[in-house]
Design an enzyme around this catalytic site. Sequence first.
Site, PDB file in Angstrom:
ATOM      1  N   CYS A 171       0.841  -1.190   0.000  1.00  0.00           N
ATOM      2  CA  CYS A 171       0.000   0.000   0.000  1.00  0.00           C
ATOM      3  C   CYS A 171       0.886   1.253   0.000  1.00  0.00           C
ATOM      4  O   CYS A 171       2.030   1.207   0.411  1.00  0.00           O
ATOM      5  CB  CYS A 171      -0.937   0.079   1.190  1.00  0.00           C
TER       6      CYS A 171
ATOM      7  N   ARG B  49       3.435  -0.121  -5.049  1.00  0.00           N
ATOM      8  CA  ARG B  49       3.313  -0.731  -3.719  1.00  0.00           C
ATOM      9  C   ARG B  49       1.952  -1.401  -3.513  1.00  0.00           C
ATOM     10  O   ARG B  49       1.716  -2.056  -2.509  1.00  0.00           O
ATOM     11  CB  ARG B  49       3.512   0.336  -2.640  1.00  0.00           C
TER      12      ARG B  49
ATOM     13  N   TRP C  10      -3.160  -2.435  -1.435  1.00  0.00           N
ATOM     14  CA  TRP C  10      -2.931  -3.859  -1.703  1.00  0.00           C
ATOM     15  C   TRP C  10      -3.735  -4.582  -0.636  1.00  0.00           C
ATOM     16  O   TRP C  10      -3.415  -4.530   0.548  1.00  0.00           O
ATOM     17  CB  TRP C  10      -1.439  -4.182  -1.585  1.00  0.00           C
TER      18      TRP C  10
ATOM     19  N   ASN D 233      -1.382   2.001   6.331  1.00  0.00           N
ATOM     20  CA  ASN D 233      -0.644   0.824   5.848  1.00  0.00           C
ATOM     21  C   ASN D 233      -0.355  -0.048   7.049  1.00  0.00           C
ATOM     22  O   ASN D 233      -0.064   0.470   8.125  1.00  0.00           O
ATOM     23  CB  ASN D 233       0.708   1.224   5.245  1.00  0.00           C
ATOM     24  N   GLY D 234      -0.383  -1.364   6.873  1.00  0.00           N
ATOM     25  CA  GLY D 234      -0.083  -2.259   7.995  1.00  0.00           C
ATOM     26  C   GLY D 234      -1.315  -3.062   8.353  1.00  0.00           C
ATOM     27  O   GLY D 234      -2.275  -3.138   7.581  1.00  0.00           O
TER      28      GLY D 234
ATOM     29  N   GLU E  68      16.018 -18.235  -8.973  1.00  0.00           N
ATOM     30  CA  GLU E  68      15.691 -16.845  -9.294  1.00  0.00           C
ATOM     31  C   GLU E  68      15.045 -16.741 -10.684  1.00  0.00           C
ATOM     32  O   GLU E  68      14.096 -15.977 -10.881  1.00  0.00           O
ATOM     33  CB  GLU E  68      16.965 -15.992  -9.189  1.00  0.00           C
TER      34      GLU E  68
ATOM     35  N   LYS F 238      11.307 -15.233 -11.330  1.00  0.00           N
ATOM     36  CA  LYS F 238      11.055 -14.102 -12.238  1.00  0.00           C
ATOM     37  C   LYS F 238       9.987 -14.466 -13.261  1.00  0.00           C
ATOM     38  O   LYS F 238       9.064 -13.708 -13.500  1.00  0.00           O
ATOM     39  CB  LYS F 238      12.372 -13.757 -12.928  1.00  0.00           C
TER      40      LYS F 238
ATOM     41  N   GLU G 112       6.386 -14.784 -11.639  1.00  0.00           N
ATOM     42  CA  GLU G 112       5.720 -13.592 -11.103  1.00  0.00           C
ATOM     43  C   GLU G 112       5.283 -12.613 -12.180  1.00  0.00           C
ATOM     44  O   GLU G 112       4.290 -11.921 -12.007  1.00  0.00           O
ATOM     45  CB  GLU G 112       6.538 -12.911 -10.004  1.00  0.00           C
TER      46      GLU G 112
ATOM     47  N   HIS H  47      14.111 -36.919  -8.908  1.00  0.00           N
ATOM     48  CA  HIS H  47      13.535 -37.409  -7.658  1.00  0.00           C
ATOM     49  C   HIS H  47      12.053 -37.035  -7.551  1.00  0.00           C
ATOM     50  O   HIS H  47      11.520 -36.957  -6.450  1.00  0.00           O
ATOM     51  CB  HIS H  47      14.333 -36.870  -6.463  1.00  0.00           C
TER      52      HIS H  47
ATOM     53  N   LYS I  61       5.270  -4.357  -4.236  1.00  0.00           N
ATOM     54  CA  LYS I  61       6.722  -4.252  -4.204  1.00  0.00           C
ATOM     55  C   LYS I  61       7.296  -4.567  -2.836  1.00  0.00           C
ATOM     56  O   LYS I  61       8.326  -5.202  -2.724  1.00  0.00           O
ATOM     57  CB  LYS I  61       7.123  -2.838  -4.641  1.00  0.00           C
TER      58      LYS I  61
END
Length: 610
Positions: free
Chosen positions: A2, A27, A76, A102-103, A483, A487, A490, A506, A605
């Site tokens: 947010c 955000r 968000w 926010n939070g 990584e 990428k 997402e 396996h 973010k």
Amino acid sequence: MCGIVAYTGPRPALPVLLSGLKRLEYRGYDSAGIAVETQERIAIRKAKGKVSELVKLLGESSDLETSTCGIAHTRWATHGPPTQENAHPHAGGKQGIALVHNGIIENHRALREKLSSVGYVFLSETDTEVLAHLVDSLYQGNLVQALTNALKEVDGTFGIAVMAHSEPGTLVVARRGSPIVLGLGEGETIVASDASAIIKHTRQAIYLDDNDIACIKGSELDIRTLDSGTVVRPASEIDWSADAAEKGGYEHYMLKEIFEQPEAIRNTLRGRLDRDRGNAILSGLGLSPRELSDLHRVLIVGCGTSMNAGLVGEYAIEDFAGVLAEVEQAAEFRYRNPIVNPSDLVVAISQSGETADTLAAVREAIDKGALVSGLVNTVGSTIARETGRGVYLHAGPEISVASTKAFTSQVSVLLMMALKFARSRRMSQEKGRRMVKEIEDLPSLVEAVLAKNDEIAKVAERYVDQQSAFFIGRGYMYPVALEGALKLKEISYIHAEGYHAAELKHGPIALLEESVPVIALCNEGPGKDKTLGNVAECQARASRVLGIVTEGDEEAIATVDDHITIPACPMHTSVIPATVALQLLSYHIARLRGCAIDQPRNLAKSVTVE
Ligand code: M6R
């Protein structure tokens, strides 16, 4: 998570709020809203969707254009889906109060019940509306007092901006666990949850500490702590420019940030390598020679991309320095009650410096008496401040949700750490000098991969229509596989998993078929031949294999179905060019699929909730 922006001063507030929201949209971007003061009331406007939807809505509200004080939010969703009702700001009482937050308010249910029982009516499912009504219920003409008293009843985290109709031109802001920065302008203050929203107006900023509450009117500030009197918080200068937060002609922030990597790494390395002594200068770590040589173990904590970088650090620190190193998912660190000794160094890696799980791990490590260092990009962020020592990345602002330049700068610092720890032990000056040279080569290795952007875009065309993909690698290429998969998933929404190349058989190999490609990191280095063996196993199950191979390695090129080449370099530095190749691959696949690259669905973010 947010974004908050607020304004008080002589100028019309609305343009400042909306341009700030645009900046903060990375955000959180599922709904947005503003509240501004008018003669008669506080006017609130909210819209589901991106800030552009809010702008459309405001096109019909010219009466708000003259207001000089207001608050705004881009959300968000945590409590309640992304709807107009759940968007912030929320009104307290009969709209005498407006608040953005926010939070998370953890005891929101109990507070909701209590407020409902005295007649408050809730219009949303959010924890924030509870806070707005709570402030209203305690308001007796002094907003600072009302918010202070309200926050005494609250468990959880918050960055808050609130205004009351009866206190015109005044904003009250507070923070605990969610950042608030005050931008100091000429006769005005711009409040935001992140400096990118204020940089256009001023570079002078005050970062509030946890439990600070500030009353702001124009440029007059009174900062207190929630449980005592006035405090002085020093202003600092934001060391990057407004241009750094612009797209600069690129179609997406992600592409711009990928292309910024040579420069970002140069900035990360600047002044930190001593060629003559073959050593790294990381004075921010604050380790005395004694502490360095007594170092028993390095524990690295982080989330997502930062954790993947940490895994490279684990390999390099053990490889070069012979010091025990372990990387751990930051959330796990706190809850599994790890063994931590005073001679352990805990390194917290975070681009934003605000990730809740990483911050909690830092606090746990501090409580357990370890030496704790931050490896952070955002100057003045909570992790940077609470660790008190560490290494800033200096990679510049990273706006795209998908982390790119932060990763390569993090790995650059971790290689320097490995060098420093190694030189304080058995590594000779000569080997140290060689390693300095290898690290100094990193920017040009990245440039060589960036020069292949068009080629990579062509390769991407062959992988656009897949629904699933595997990334495999060994040794230093294992974190790169993780990584690469992160990428791709997402930003393109293709299901992707990173595996150690040996692990595939396996279990995951059961999923291989023609429509499931494998991206194999088979560049030169130890383990390459074994990985090529794994490539053959994948091809035998009809998977198409795209290899990341070393330039001129005809054997690897002949084995894989498609390839992207990276320059020849040692395995530990090849992490960086190989990752850049995968960043570009993911970017082009996502672009061809028409995805919202900089703002992928469901993501934000900075993850400031657990
Ligand atoms: O700001 P941080 O580095 O602490 O963020 C950690 C993760 O949330 C972050 O790396 C996330 O995984 C990125 N979206 C990956 O691209």
